[in-house]
Design an enzyme around this catalytic site. Structure first.
Site, PDB file in Angstrom:
ATOM      1  N   ASP A 177       0.828  -1.239  -0.091  1.00  0.00           N
ATOM      2  CA  ASP A 177       0.059  -0.050  -0.040  1.00  0.00           C
ATOM      3  C   ASP A 177       0.812   1.174  -0.012  1.00  0.00           C
ATOM      4  O   ASP A 177       1.905   1.180   0.576  1.00  0.00           O
ATOM      5  CB  ASP A 177      -0.892   0.042   1.131  1.00  0.00           C
ATOM      6  CG  ASP A 177      -2.106  -0.923   1.388  1.00  0.00           C
ATOM      7  OD1 ASP A 177      -2.423  -1.366   0.094  1.00  0.00           O
ATOM      8  OD2 ASP A 177      -2.432  -1.429   2.328  1.00  0.00           O
ATOM      9  N   TYR A 221       5.466  -8.507   8.824  1.00  0.00           N
ATOM     10  CA  TYR A 221       5.076  -7.265   8.796  1.00  0.00           C
ATOM     11  C   TYR A 221       5.296  -6.682  10.467  1.00  0.00           C
ATOM     12  O   TYR A 221       4.741  -7.433  11.171  1.00  0.00           O
ATOM     13  CB  TYR A 221       3.527  -6.684   8.331  1.00  0.00           C
ATOM     14  CG  TYR A 221       3.137  -7.244   6.958  1.00  0.00           C
ATOM     15  CD1 TYR A 221       3.563  -6.300   5.932  1.00  0.00           C
ATOM     16  CD2 TYR A 221       2.753  -8.587   6.415  1.00  0.00           C
ATOM     17  CE1 TYR A 221       3.319  -6.588   4.657  1.00  0.00           C
ATOM     18  CE2 TYR A 221       2.409  -8.743   5.221  1.00  0.00           C
ATOM     19  CZ  TYR A 221       2.725  -7.842   4.377  1.00  0.00           C
ATOM     20  OH  TYR A 221       2.558  -8.053   3.035  1.00  0.00           O
ATOM     21  N   ASP A 258      -7.163   2.260   7.223  1.00  0.00           N
ATOM     22  CA  ASP A 258      -5.813   2.804   7.280  1.00  0.00           C
ATOM     23  C   ASP A 258      -5.810   4.312   7.441  1.00  0.00           C
ATOM     24  O   ASP A 258      -6.990   4.861   7.634  1.00  0.00           O
ATOM     25  CB  ASP A 258      -4.838   2.387   6.203  1.00  0.00           C
ATOM     26  CG  ASP A 258      -5.131   3.236   4.829  1.00  0.00           C
ATOM     27  OD1 ASP A 258      -5.832   4.022   4.590  1.00  0.00           O
ATOM     28  OD2 ASP A 258      -4.495   2.615   3.967  1.00  0.00           O
ATOM     29  N   ARG A 315      -4.594  -4.603   6.656  1.00  0.00           N
ATOM     30  CA  ARG A 315      -5.729  -3.570   7.038  1.00  0.00           C
ATOM     31  C   ARG A 315      -6.949  -4.273   7.444  1.00  0.00           C
ATOM     32  O   ARG A 315      -7.779  -3.950   8.418  1.00  0.00           O
ATOM     33  CB  ARG A 315      -6.283  -2.674   5.504  1.00  0.00           C
ATOM     34  CG  ARG A 315      -5.158  -1.635   5.628  1.00  0.00           C
ATOM     35  CD  ARG A 315      -5.420  -0.835   4.420  1.00  0.00           C
ATOM     36  NE  ARG A 315      -5.228  -1.426   2.898  1.00  0.00           N
ATOM     37  CZ  ARG A 315      -6.072  -1.376   1.964  1.00  0.00           C
ATOM     38  NH1 ARG A 315      -7.045  -0.531   2.104  1.00  0.00           N
ATOM     39  NH2 ARG A 315      -5.797  -1.908   0.984  1.00  0.00           N
TER      40      ARG A 315
END
Length: 212
Positions: A29, A57, A71, A165
Site C-alpha cells: 500500500d 510485517y 488505514d 488492513r
C-alpha cells in the site's frame, strides 16, 4: 518509499534500467514502507515464486477509530469506546486469529472485479462485498505500552494474500470496538529482509554510476 505505489516503483525502475519487463512480487500500500521484491527482464518469470513466500510485517493499530480505507490514508468516519479493552482481551483476540482463517479483503484494494480494480469502484462510491479468502496467520504478537493504551504495536507473519488492513479492522471488531492501521512496514518476504534491501535512492545512484 512511503507514498509510492508498487506500480510507481516498477515504473521508475523501468526507466532507470531501460528494460521493458519489470514486475513486483507483492503489492505494498502507498502508506506502507519496507520490502518490495522487484524482478527485471528475464527474472520476471520468477515473480510467482517470490509472491508465494511467507511475509512478515510490523506496524501500529489504533483502537476506537475506523476509516473507510481501514488505514490512515482517509479520515476517521467512526468512533467506538476502547477504554474498556484489557491487555488480556488483546492477548486472547490475537490468539484467535492465529492459524487458517477466512478474511474479507478491503474495498480499497487492487483486486480486480469485472476487469476493474476495486479501489476505482470504491472511489466512485460503489460498494461490493468481496468474497472471504482463506489465509494463514503464523504469528501475531501485540505490545501495548502503559503510557499509550490506544495504539497497539504489532508483528505478524502471514501467508500470501493477507491484508493487514483487514486484519486490523477484524481485530478491532473482535475486541468489541473498531480500529484502523496507522503504520505498516513489510519486514520480510521469505528469507529476504527489508534491512538488507536497497533504498531506492541508493539503487538509483548505483545504477546511474554504472556499478551494475
Amino acid at each position: 518509499m512511503k507514498g509510492w505505489t508498487s506500480f510507481t516503483v516498477c515504473g521508475k525502475l523501468r526507466r532507470l534500467v531501460k528494460v521493458k519487463k519489470v514486475g513486483h512480487a507483492g503489492t505494498l500500500d502507498p502508506m506502507a514502507t519496507g520490502l518490495l521484491i522487484v524482478c527485471v527482464g528475464k527474472a520476471t518469470k520468477l515473480v510467482e515464486r517470490y509472491q508465494g513466500l511467507i511475509k512478515g510485517y510490523s506496524g501500529v493499530f489504533r483502537l476506537g477509530e475506523a476509516t473507510s480505507t481501514w488505514d490512515a490514508d482517509s479520515p476517521v468516519v467512526q468512533r467506538e469506546p476502547w477504554e474498556h479493552i484489557k491487555d488480556e482481551d488483546i492477548k486472547k483476540a490475537a490468539a484467535s486469529f492465529c492459524g487458517e482463517i477466512w478474511q474479507v479483503p478491503p474495498m480499497f484494494s487492487a483486486i480486480k472485479v469485472g476487469g476493474e480494480k476495486m479501489y476505482d469502484k470504491a472511489r466512485r462510491g460503489e460498494s461490493i462485498e468481496l468474497s472471504p479468502r482463506r489465509i494463514s496467520i503464523f504469528k501475531f504478537d501485540i505490545e501495548r505500552s502503559l503510557e499509550d493504551r490506544q495504539n497497539l504495536i504489532f508483528r505478524v507473519t502471514c501467508s500470501k494474500g493477507t491484508y493487514i488492513r483487514s486484519l486490523c479492522a477484524d481485530f478491532g471488531k473482535a475486541l468489541g470496538s473498531c480500529a484502523h492501521l496507522t503504520a505498516l512496514r513489510r519486514d520480510s518476504i521469505g528469507e529476504y529482509l527489508a534491512d538488507d534491501a536497497w533504498e531506492f535512492k541508493e539503487l538509483e545512484e548505483a545504477i546511474t554510476k554504472g556499478y551494475f
